[in-house]
Design an enzyme around this catalytic site. Structure first.
Site, mmCIF file in Angstrom:
data_model
loop_
_atom_site.group_PDB
_atom_site.id
_atom_site.type_symbol
_atom_site.label_atom_id
_atom_site.label_comp_id
_atom_site.label_asym_id
_atom_site.label_seq_id
_atom_site.Cartn_x
_atom_site.Cartn_y
_atom_site.Cartn_z
ATOM 1 N N CYS A 2 -9.561 58.276 -24.280
ATOM 2 C CA CYS A 2 -8.513 58.188 -25.285
ATOM 3 C C CYS A 2 -7.290 58.901 -24.710
ATOM 4 O O CYS A 2 -7.331 59.442 -23.612
ATOM 5 C CB CYS A 2 -8.929 58.876 -26.585
ATOM 6 S SG CYS A 2 -10.288 58.076 -27.451
ATOM 7 N N LEU A 59 -9.793 54.757 -27.899
ATOM 8 C CA LEU A 59 -10.792 53.835 -27.389
ATOM 9 C C LEU A 59 -12.038 54.099 -28.221
ATOM 10 O O LEU A 59 -12.620 55.178 -28.150
ATOM 11 C CB LEU A 59 -11.077 54.086 -25.903
ATOM 12 C CG LEU A 59 -12.179 53.225 -25.290
ATOM 13 C CD1 LEU A 59 -11.781 51.756 -25.296
ATOM 14 C CD2 LEU A 59 -12.482 53.690 -23.870
ATOM 15 N N SER A 60 -12.425 53.143 -29.055
ATOM 16 C CA SER A 60 -13.511 53.346 -30.010
ATOM 17 C C SER A 60 -14.862 53.352 -29.309
ATOM 18 O O SER A 60 -15.242 52.357 -28.689
ATOM 19 C CB SER A 60 -13.500 52.239 -31.066
ATOM 20 O OG SER A 60 -12.274 52.244 -31.750
ATOM 21 N N ILE A 61 -15.587 54.465 -29.429
ATOM 22 C CA ILE A 61 -16.927 54.578 -28.857
ATOM 23 C C ILE A 61 -17.901 55.052 -29.931
ATOM 24 O O ILE A 61 -18.909 54.422 -30.193
ATOM 25 C CB ILE A 61 -16.937 55.537 -27.641
ATOM 26 C CG1 ILE A 61 -16.051 54.959 -26.535
ATOM 27 C CG2 ILE A 61 -18.359 55.758 -27.138
ATOM 28 C CD1 ILE A 61 -15.822 55.873 -25.365
ATOM 29 N N ASN A 83 -9.563 63.879 -27.370
ATOM 30 C CA ASN A 83 -10.062 62.960 -26.349
ATOM 31 C C ASN A 83 -11.334 63.572 -25.786
ATOM 32 O O ASN A 83 -11.313 64.709 -25.329
ATOM 33 C CB ASN A 83 -9.018 62.798 -25.233
ATOM 34 C CG ASN A 83 -9.531 62.003 -24.054
ATOM 35 O OD1 ASN A 83 -10.388 61.136 -24.193
ATOM 36 N ND2 ASN A 83 -9.010 62.295 -22.887
ATOM 37 N N GLY A 84 -12.445 62.847 -25.848
ATOM 38 C CA GLY A 84 -13.633 63.390 -25.222
ATOM 39 C C GLY A 84 -14.910 63.048 -25.936
ATOM 40 O O GLY A 84 -14.975 62.100 -26.728
ATOM 41 N N GLU A 85 -15.911 63.857 -25.639
ATOM 42 C CA GLU A 85 -17.220 63.705 -26.250
ATOM 43 C C GLU A 85 -17.859 65.082 -26.366
ATOM 44 O O GLU A 85 -17.954 65.820 -25.380
ATOM 45 C CB GLU A 85 -18.106 62.803 -25.382
ATOM 46 C CG GLU A 85 -19.458 62.521 -25.981
ATOM 47 C CD GLU A 85 -20.298 61.584 -25.121
ATOM 48 O OE1 GLU A 85 -21.474 61.398 -25.492
ATOM 49 O OE2 GLU A 85 -19.814 61.071 -24.109
ATOM 50 N N ASP A 108 -17.583 62.766 -33.715
ATOM 51 C CA ASP A 108 -17.680 64.114 -33.174
ATOM 52 C C ASP A 108 -16.377 64.883 -33.362
ATOM 53 O O ASP A 108 -16.367 66.103 -33.418
ATOM 54 C CB ASP A 108 -18.107 64.102 -31.699
ATOM 55 C CG ASP A 108 -17.229 63.272 -30.784
ATOM 56 O OD1 ASP A 108 -16.397 62.478 -31.285
ATOM 57 O OD2 ASP A 108 -17.385 63.394 -29.554
#
Length: 170
Positions: A2, A59-61, A83-85, A108
């Site tokens: 993202c 960016l859809s995840i 942005n991240g996980e 998240d």
């Protein structure tokens, strides 16, 4: 992947949201699925000294339906672009729900705002993952820019003329 961007003016000068939108448009390749902008112009009219515009390209995840950003806490005084996980977000979410926090998304990202409410400025120590974010606390007029220890998710910033300008890329 993202993209995040923003401008914070600590003199309270109004920021043209078009500038941050242009920064986000330049990063459309980082997040073609959606865009979101936060602007504190309403708060500014109420005597807030700091002017803030935050932007996000998505960016859809995770949480494809309700995970658009910016994301807020329950009373909308805390805002984040991210942005991240976060690898341990499910465990963190369970703990935060036990503490009484209500979630509107399955992302998240939302865990981060509630973790800040619960743990204060040390909340980043609880995050496991790869990330960069800008969190705005409108009550305390506080900006927290953070990235993961290894810098897996980029965060570039500068401080100029009593303004912080940041983005995921140049």
């Amino acid at each position: 992947m993202c993209g995040i961007a923003g401008i914070i003016d600590f003199n309270g000068r109004k920021i043209d949201a078009i500038k941050v939108r242009s920064m986000c448009d330049a990063m459309v390749h980082r997040g073609p699925d959606s865009e979101g902008i936060y602007e504190n112009s309403i708060a500014q009219e109420q005597g807030v000294k700091t002017s803030v515009v935050l932007g996000h390209r998505r960016l859809s995840i995770i949480d494809l339906k309700t995970g658009n950003q910016p994301i807020f806490n329950e009373d909308k005084r805390i805002c984040i672009v991210y942005n991240g996980e976060i690898y341990n977000f499910k465990e963190l979410r369970l703990d935060l729900e036990r503490c009484g926090h209500n979630f509107r998304t399955d992302s998240d990202t939302e865990v981060i705002v509630h973790l800040y409410e619960e743990k204060g400025e040390r909340f980043v120590e609880y995050l496991r993952g790869m990330f960069s974010f800008a969190l705005w606390d409108s009550t305390n007029e506080k900006l927290i820019l953070a990235r993961d220890f290894f810098g897996k998710k980029p965060l570039l910033y500068t401080f100029f003329d009593n303004r912080v300008i940041f983005a995921s890329e140049f």
